[in-house]
Design a protein around this motif. Structure first.
Motif, mmCIF file in Angstrom:
data_model
loop_
_atom_site.group_PDB
_atom_site.id
_atom_site.type_symbol
_atom_site.label_atom_id
_atom_site.label_comp_id
_atom_site.label_asym_id
_atom_site.label_seq_id
_atom_site.Cartn_x
_atom_site.Cartn_y
_atom_site.Cartn_z
ATOM 1 N N THR A 13 1.266 -1.329 -0.154
ATOM 2 C CA THR A 13 0.187 -0.259 -0.210
ATOM 3 C C THR A 13 0.472 0.900 -0.204
ATOM 4 N N GLU A 14 0.548 2.765 -0.185
ATOM 5 C CA GLU A 14 1.112 3.569 -0.162
ATOM 6 C C GLU A 14 0.561 4.709 1.296
ATOM 7 N N MET A 15 1.607 5.104 1.463
ATOM 8 C CA MET A 15 1.665 5.435 2.210
ATOM 9 C C MET A 15 0.086 7.201 2.900
ATOM 10 N N GLY A 16 -0.212 6.706 4.468
ATOM 11 C CA GLY A 16 -1.113 7.324 4.729
ATOM 12 C C GLY A 16 -2.384 6.392 3.648
ATOM 13 N N GLN A 17 -2.810 5.611 3.405
ATOM 14 C CA GLN A 17 -3.706 4.454 3.292
ATOM 15 C C GLN A 17 -4.023 3.812 4.509
ATOM 16 N N GLU A 18 -5.163 3.944 4.447
ATOM 17 C CA GLU A 18 -5.570 2.317 5.802
ATOM 18 C C GLU A 18 -5.380 1.222 5.618
ATOM 19 N N VAL A 19 -5.083 0.042 6.123
ATOM 20 C CA VAL A 19 -4.536 -1.079 5.960
ATOM 21 C C VAL A 19 -5.485 -2.254 6.762
ATOM 22 N N THR A 20 -5.837 -2.474 6.776
ATOM 23 C CA THR A 20 -6.267 -3.713 7.983
ATOM 24 C C THR A 20 -6.639 -5.322 7.201
ATOM 25 N N LEU A 21 -5.708 -6.190 8.649
ATOM 26 C CA LEU A 21 -4.802 -6.938 9.032
ATOM 27 C C LEU A 21 -6.361 -8.524 9.626
ATOM 28 N N ARG A 22 -6.338 -9.026 9.221
ATOM 29 C CA ARG A 22 -7.532 -10.066 10.032
ATOM 30 C C ARG A 22 -7.547 -11.432 10.515
ATOM 31 N N CYS A 23 -7.620 -11.933 11.230
ATOM 32 C CA CYS A 23 -6.875 -13.388 11.655
ATOM 33 C C CYS A 23 -8.262 -13.515 11.940
ATOM 34 N N LYS A 24 -8.435 -15.278 11.942
ATOM 35 C CA LYS A 24 -9.073 -16.774 12.460
ATOM 36 C C LYS A 24 -8.553 -17.155 13.424
ATOM 37 N N PRO A 25 -8.829 -17.128 14.942
ATOM 38 C CA PRO A 25 -8.162 -18.020 15.657
ATOM 39 C C PRO A 25 -8.347 -19.790 15.072
ATOM 40 N N ILE A 26 -7.826 -20.112 15.953
ATOM 41 C CA ILE A 26 -8.139 -21.531 16.064
ATOM 42 C C ILE A 26 -9.195 -22.005 16.738
ATOM 43 N N SER A 27 -10.136 -22.646 16.463
ATOM 44 C CA SER A 27 -11.382 -22.418 16.642
ATOM 45 C C SER A 27 -11.778 -23.085 18.582
ATOM 46 N N GLY A 28 -11.612 -22.783 19.153
ATOM 47 C CA GLY A 28 -11.975 -23.130 20.732
ATOM 48 C C GLY A 28 -10.837 -22.118 21.427
ATOM 49 N N HIS A 29 -9.962 -21.860 21.026
ATOM 50 C CA HIS A 29 -9.058 -20.925 21.621
ATOM 51 C C HIS A 29 -9.637 -19.950 22.093
ATOM 52 N N ASN A 30 -8.765 -19.540 23.127
ATOM 53 C CA ASN A 30 -9.457 -18.116 23.700
ATOM 54 C C ASN A 30 -8.883 -16.890 24.352
ATOM 55 N N SER A 31 -7.627 -17.361 23.489
ATOM 56 C CA SER A 31 -6.267 -16.396 23.828
ATOM 57 C C SER A 31 -5.483 -15.647 22.030
ATOM 58 N N LEU A 32 -5.850 -14.733 21.763
ATOM 59 C CA LEU A 32 -5.385 -14.240 20.795
ATOM 60 C C LEU A 32 -3.732 -13.510 20.777
ATOM 61 N N PHE A 33 -3.478 -13.108 19.755
ATOM 62 C CA PHE A 33 -2.565 -12.295 19.882
ATOM 63 C C PHE A 33 -1.574 -11.686 18.687
ATOM 64 N N TRP A 34 -1.572 -10.972 18.771
ATOM 65 C CA TRP A 34 -1.472 -10.091 17.310
ATOM 66 C C TRP A 34 0.501 -9.416 17.789
ATOM 67 N N TYR A 35 1.835 -9.821 16.694
ATOM 68 C CA TYR A 35 2.930 -9.562 17.022
ATOM 69 C C TYR A 35 3.497 -9.005 15.321
ATOM 70 N N ARG A 36 4.391 -8.774 15.537
ATOM 71 C CA ARG A 36 4.874 -7.205 14.884
ATOM 72 C C ARG A 36 6.403 -7.598 14.263
ATOM 73 N N GLN A 37 6.443 -8.981 13.556
ATOM 74 C CA GLN A 37 7.847 -9.315 13.009
ATOM 75 C C GLN A 37 8.610 -8.447 12.143
ATOM 76 N N THR A 38 10.235 -7.455 12.738
ATOM 77 C CA THR A 38 11.472 -6.918 11.601
ATOM 78 C C THR A 38 12.424 -7.136 11.946
#
Lengths: 114, 111
Positions: A13-38
């Protein structure tokens, strides 16, 4: 059994644009984490949810980042407006329970902000 | 001081040798310790977890924990080229809290 599902897998995408990332966890799991890796900073926790409630968002870099978990099977991470320094691989992970719970990672979204 | 520290490597070993990966952590109250393997361009996958002092063996992998020294290690016996990857050490302070990851050690096994 399906693992953690993330979409899109790649986003340019280009600078200034909105970005939406999506996640579906494993069924039955009750904790969800977002990480960033560089390369520079490694794998950093941005935010995590337990039973759909945000527990720790201290890793969210600034107000441009927001995350939601409207139900047990879906979460979004939004960046608005995006900047080139947001370029990274974003991972979602999920786990079950509290004690000794093991996290399972999704395939990641590679974000490039031009 | 970084919370979880690992040598970035690369650590190079010949096929069949023992690879030794090390990790230190700063928070004395940490309770749970994990090793993840990450192939280039892929997501981390859990290979070992350890919660008590001592050794824990699983196939060719042995995790070692010394809480007094705040040190956790991973030994890979009979290293194979397919073991070439980045190994991430992760630490959890207490149940219900998030993992803190080291930056990883890159292992290269030559045939």
């Amino acid at each position: 059994d399906a693992g953690v599902i993330q979409s899109p897998r790649h986003e340019v995408t280009e600078m200034g644009q909105e970005v939406t990332l999506r996640c579906k966890p494993i069924s039955g799991h009750n904790s969800l984490f977002w990480y960033r890796q560089t390369m520079m900073r490694g794998l950093e926790l941005l935010i995590y949810f337990n039973n759909n409630v945000p527990i720790d968002d201290s890793g969210m870099p600034e107000d441009r980042f927001s995350a939601k978990m409207p139900n047990a099977s879906f979460s979004t991470l939004k960046i608005q407006p995006s900047e080139p320094r947001d370029s990274a691989v974003y991972f979602c992970a999920s786990s079950y329970g509290q004690l000794y719970n093991e996290q399972f990672f999704g395939p990641g979204t590679r974000l490039t902000v031009l | 001081q970084k919370e979880v520290e690992q040598n970035s490597g690369p650590l190079s070993v010949p096929e069949g040798a023992i690879a030794s990966l090390n990790c230190t952590y700063s928070d004395r109250v940490s309770q749970s310790f994990f090793w993840y393997r990450q192939y280039s361009g892929k997501s981390p996958e859990l290979i070992m977890s350890i919660y008590s002092n001592g050794d824990k063996e699983d196939g060719r992998f042995t995790a070692q924990l010394n809480k007094a020294s705040q040190y956790v290690s991973l030994l890979i016996r009979d290293s194979q080229p397919s073991d070439s990857a980045t190994y991430l050490c992760a630490v959890r302070r207490e149940a219900g809290t998030a993992l803190i990851f080291g930056k990883g050690t890159t292992l290269s096994v030559s045939s």
